[in-house]
Enzyme design. Sequence first.
Site, mmCIF file in Angstrom:
data_model
loop_
_atom_site.group_PDB
_atom_site.id
_atom_site.type_symbol
_atom_site.label_atom_id
_atom_site.label_comp_id
_atom_site.label_asym_id
_atom_site.label_seq_id
_atom_site.Cartn_x
_atom_site.Cartn_y
_atom_site.Cartn_z
ATOM 1 N N ASP A 27 -7.606 -4.799 -3.960
ATOM 2 C CA ASP A 27 -7.181 -3.436 -3.640
ATOM 3 C C ASP A 27 -5.848 -3.074 -4.283
ATOM 4 O O ASP A 27 -5.564 -1.905 -4.561
ATOM 5 C CB ASP A 27 -7.015 -3.256 -2.120
ATOM 6 C CG ASP A 27 -8.046 -3.953 -1.268
ATOM 7 O OD1 ASP A 27 -8.506 -5.044 -1.651
ATOM 8 O OD2 ASP A 27 -8.373 -3.443 -0.188
ATOM 9 N N ASP A 53 0.796 -1.225 0.000
ATOM 10 C CA ASP A 53 0.000 0.000 0.000
ATOM 11 C C ASP A 53 0.826 1.272 0.000
ATOM 12 O O ASP A 53 0.271 2.377 0.111
ATOM 13 C CB ASP A 53 -0.953 -0.003 1.201
ATOM 14 C CG ASP A 53 -2.166 -0.884 0.949
ATOM 15 O OD1 ASP A 53 -2.592 -0.982 -0.218
ATOM 16 O OD2 ASP A 53 -2.676 -1.493 1.906
#
Length: 399
Positions: A179, A120
Site C-alpha cells: 500500500d 499514510d
Amino acid sequence: MKNILKSIALLSCILLFQSYNNSDRQPPKSNNKVVNACAEQYTFLSKSIYDKLNTKRMMPRSIKKNGETGLTGIYDWTSGFYPGSLWYLNLLTNDSKWESLATEYTERLDSVQHWRENHDIGFMIECSYGNALKKSPSKAYDDVIVQTAKSLATRFHPKAGIIQSWNASKKWNCPVIVDNMMNLELLFHATKISGDSTFYNIAVSHANATMKNHFRDDYSSYHVLNYNTETGEVLAKKTHQGYADDSSWARGQAWGLYGFTMCYRATKDPKYLEQALHIADYIKNHPNLPKDNIPYWDYNAPVNSDTPRDASAAAITASALYELCTFLDKKERKTYKSFANSIINSLSSPDYFAESQTNNGFLLKHSVGSLPHNSEIDVPLNYADYYFLEALYRNKTLK
C-alpha cells in the site's frame, strides 16, 4: 431472398465490428447519468453528517454493524478520501457547492502535515490538499504538501532504501506494505512544488525496493515485508489482510498497479511502466477474476457463493488503468481502456452502485476492508467511492 439475408448478415457484422472498434473510445455507459447519481447520493450523505463537522469524528468511512454511518477522525488513514471525493464531484459537475464543502473538510486535516506516526499521511493529504490544487493554485496548500512530505520522509531508512509503514512491534522490525506505493505521489508532488530532489529520491528508492522485493515472478505481490533497516535484508514476507502469506490480496494488487503507473508519470522511467503493465495483465488474465471483472477479496481465496467481492480493489484498478492508457500506443491503449470501462460499467450497475438514498449515502456496495480481522466485510468504504469518482474523472478527461 438469400441475397437480402446475406446483406443483413454482412451489415450486422460491420456494425458489430464498428462497435468493437470504437469500444475503447466509448465512455462507461450513461456517464453523465452516473455522475448525477453520485452527486445525488453525496448530497444525501453530506447532509446526514454535516452536524458532525466540528466534532472529533467527522469523516464518513463506512457503515457500522448497527447500521449507523461510521465516522472517523483526521488521523485515521482514510481521512483524506471524503474531502477528495468532494473535490472530484466539483471537477465532474462544476457545482460550486462541492468546492465549498470540499474546502471545509480538507482544511480540517491541516495538523496532519506535522504527524510522523503513520506512512499514510500521503493518502490523507494528497487526496485532500493535492486534489484541491487541481482546482486552483494555493501557496498555503503547497506549503501543506511540502511539510507533509518532510514528515513522511522521517520514516525513510536510507540504508535499506525504504519508507517504514507501521511502527515497530514485537511482530515487526520494520514492516513495509505494498500500500505504501500510494504515498509516493505526495513525495513527487513535493519535489515539483519545492524543487527539493530529496523527496523525489526517497520515492524512487522505495519504489525500486518494492519492485525488487515485493513481487513474485508472476507479478503478484506479497502484502507485508519485514526489513532489517541496517542491511536492507528482507526478514520475512507475510500478509496482514490477505488470504495467506503467499496469496494475492486483491487490493494489494491494485495498489501496486496504481503506484507504479504513478511512478512512471513522475519519473518517465520505463521500468515502472513495464511493471505496471505486468501487474495489469496479472489482474486482467487471472483465472479467478469473475466475468464482471470485480475481483474477490483475494485472488487465491477459495471461491463459493459467499466469497466477498471487493469493489474498492476494482475501483482502484480502473482508475489506474485509465492513467496507464495515457502512456500507451493506440493498440495497447485500446486493450486496457476497454478493461477499465468494463470494470466501471459493472460498478455502475445496480449490483454494486447503491440506489438513491440507500447505503447511507455511499456510492458503492460490496467492498472488503480486512476479512482476516472480521472488519468491514461486504460494506461501502470511502476509498472505494473515491477511486470510483477518480476513475470517472480520468475517463472524462482522457484524450
